[in-house]
Design a protein around this motif. Structure first.
Motif, PDB file in Angstrom:
ATOM      1  N   HIS A 212      38.486 -38.281  68.671  1.00 13.27           N
ATOM      2  CA  HIS A 212      39.399 -38.940  69.606  1.00 13.27           C
ATOM      3  C   HIS A 212      39.937 -37.951  70.627  1.00 13.27           C
ATOM      4  O   HIS A 212      39.986 -38.225  71.825  1.00 13.27           O
ATOM      5  CB  HIS A 212      40.568 -39.578  68.850  1.00 13.27           C
ATOM      6  CG  HIS A 212      40.251 -40.908  68.229  1.00 13.27           C
ATOM      7  ND1 HIS A 212      39.700 -41.941  68.945  1.00 13.27           N
ATOM      8  CD2 HIS A 212      40.416 -41.376  66.965  1.00 13.27           C
ATOM      9  CE1 HIS A 212      39.544 -42.989  68.151  1.00 13.27           C
ATOM     10  NE2 HIS A 212      39.960 -42.668  66.938  1.00 13.27           N
TER      11      HIS A 212
ATOM     12  N   ILE B 251      39.462 -38.065  74.738  1.00 11.04           N
ATOM     13  CA  ILE B 251      40.635 -38.106  75.615  1.00 11.04           C
ATOM     14  C   ILE B 251      40.617 -36.931  76.585  1.00 11.04           C
ATOM     15  O   ILE B 251      40.844 -37.089  77.796  1.00 11.04           O
ATOM     16  CB  ILE B 251      41.932 -38.097  74.788  1.00 11.04           C
ATOM     17  CG1 ILE B 251      42.035 -39.377  73.957  1.00 11.04           C
ATOM     18  CG2 ILE B 251      43.164 -37.961  75.697  1.00 11.04           C
ATOM     19  CD1 ILE B 251      43.119 -39.331  72.892  1.00 11.04           C
TER      20      ILE B 251
ATOM     21  N   GLU C  10      37.975 -37.418  79.309  1.00 14.02           N
ATOM     22  CA  GLU C  10      38.347 -38.437  80.287  1.00 14.02           C
ATOM     23  C   GLU C  10      39.388 -37.899  81.265  1.00 14.02           C
ATOM     24  O   GLU C  10      39.273 -38.072  82.484  1.00 14.02           O
ATOM     25  CB  GLU C  10      38.892 -39.676  79.562  1.00 14.02           C
ATOM     26  CG  GLU C  10      39.373 -40.786  80.493  1.00 14.02           C
ATOM     27  CD  GLU C  10      38.284 -41.348  81.395  1.00 14.02           C
ATOM     28  OE1 GLU C  10      38.613 -41.798  82.501  1.00 14.02           O
ATOM     29  OE2 GLU C  10      37.096 -41.309  81.001  1.00 14.02           O
TER      30      GLU C  10
ATOM     31  N   ARG D 269      47.730 -45.819  76.233  1.00 12.40           N
ATOM     32  CA  ARG D 269      46.509 -46.022  77.029  1.00 12.40           C
ATOM     33  C   ARG D 269      45.253 -45.939  76.173  1.00 12.40           C
ATOM     34  O   ARG D 269      44.342 -46.771  76.297  1.00 12.40           O
ATOM     35  CB  ARG D 269      46.443 -44.976  78.139  1.00 12.40           C
ATOM     36  CG  ARG D 269      45.109 -44.959  78.881  1.00 12.40           C
ATOM     37  CD  ARG D 269      45.046 -43.854  79.911  1.00 12.40           C
ATOM     38  NE  ARG D 269      43.694 -43.688  80.400  1.00 12.40           N
ATOM     39  CZ  ARG D 269      43.321 -42.777  81.291  1.00 12.40           C
ATOM     40  NH1 ARG D 269      44.231 -41.951  81.799  1.00 12.40           N
ATOM     41  NH2 ARG D 269      42.049 -42.677  81.664  1.00 12.40           N
ATOM     42  N   PHE D 270      45.181 -44.923  75.291  1.00  8.18           N
ATOM     43  CA  PHE D 270      43.968 -44.714  74.488  1.00  8.18           C
ATOM     44  C   PHE D 270      44.027 -45.381  73.116  1.00  8.18           C
ATOM     45  O   PHE D 270      43.037 -45.375  72.388  1.00  8.18           O
ATOM     46  CB  PHE D 270      43.704 -43.217  74.332  1.00  8.18           C
ATOM     47  CG  PHE D 270      43.277 -42.543  75.618  1.00  8.18           C
ATOM     48  CD1 PHE D 270      41.982 -42.670  76.087  1.00  8.18           C
ATOM     49  CD2 PHE D 270      44.179 -41.803  76.369  1.00  8.18           C
ATOM     50  CE1 PHE D 270      41.577 -42.057  77.270  1.00  8.18           C
ATOM     51  CE2 PHE D 270      43.797 -41.187  77.556  1.00  8.18           C
ATOM     52  CZ  PHE D 270      42.494 -41.316  78.006  1.00  8.18           C
TER      53      PHE D 270
END
Length: 237
Positions: free
Chosen positions: A31, A35, A38, A62-63
């Motif tokens: 994860h 993140i 991105e 958001r994630f």
């Protein structure tokens, strides 16, 4: 039956970690990497402007993750010098100037040139063969336009050259600088034409290393980094 894995407790004694816990840690790392990648792309592309605050709570929403992977992602961005921790303000997007990018590529060019010269002189036969295999793989990926796979193999190619120096101190310096420059090198490979040009430059590097021509390898790597720098700086114009 679930097997346990040992970790080290504060007292130095091993403590068991279940398979489920290990999977959980792996998921967190995955994860955080997603993140970080991105946010990195948004910073490089200018979608996140310098000075923008990277708020932990907003990013967790958001994630759809907990704060832990977000914190790890922000730590990773800071290590890449794409973000900075400012007292009383939190983590802010760092300013990326042409001067800074130019300096990074100039420094990396000299480091990689040195690595190329030493690798040409010191690599074993099996290491040279492995480097050739990586180049052949990249040739196929460039032809197929597989940008992401090419970028990963490109990293492996350059890392193999670092390791071919058989100098642990130089390898450490080269890898640390590579991490700072990685986002920019990755961005310039998104263009198919640049990816193919990069592959042609790798061919010259490989030939020099196989021929044990240290000076030629040094020159080829310096030119390779200059070519990448021109591609990145052109996008920043």
């Amino acid at each position: 039956m679930t097997k346990n894995r040992a970790t080290t407790a504060p007292d130095g004694k091993p403590t068991p970690v279940s398979g489920e816990q290990a999977k959980g840690e792996q998921a967190k790392r995955l994860h955080s990497a997603v993140i970080a990648d991105e946010l990195e792309a948004e910073i490089i592309d200018g979608r996140l402007a310098p000075g923008t605050r990277l708020d932990e709570q907003a990013l967790t929403e958001r994630f759809g993750v907990s704060r832990t992977p977000v914190r790890e992602a922000l730590h990773e961005l800071a290590s890449r010098a794409l973000a900075e921790r400012v007292p009383y303000r939190g983590v802010l997007v760092a300013e990326i100037t042409r001067e800074r990018v130019d300096a990074l590529f100039e420094t990396m060019g000299e480091i990689e040139a040195t690595c190329g010269r030493l690798a040409a002189e010191r690599m074993t036969v099996s290491e040279r063969a492995a480097l050739e295999d990586l180049h052949q793989t990249m040739s196929r990926l460039a032809e197929a336009g597989k940008e992401r796979d090419y970028e990963l193999t490109n990293t492996a190619f350059h890392t193999a050259i670092f390791e071919g120096t058989h100098n642990l101190e130089l390898i450490e310096v080269a890898n640390a600088l590579r991490l700072k420059l990685a986002p920019f090198r990755k961005s310039q490979l998104k263009a198919t034409e640049r990816m193919q040009r990069s592959n042609e430059e790798h061919a010259a590097i490989l030939a020099a290393i196989i021929d044990r021509d240290g000076r030629k390898a040094e020159k080829a790597l310096r030119r390779h980094l200059m070519s990448a720098a021109k591609a990145v700086l052109a996008k920043m114009a």
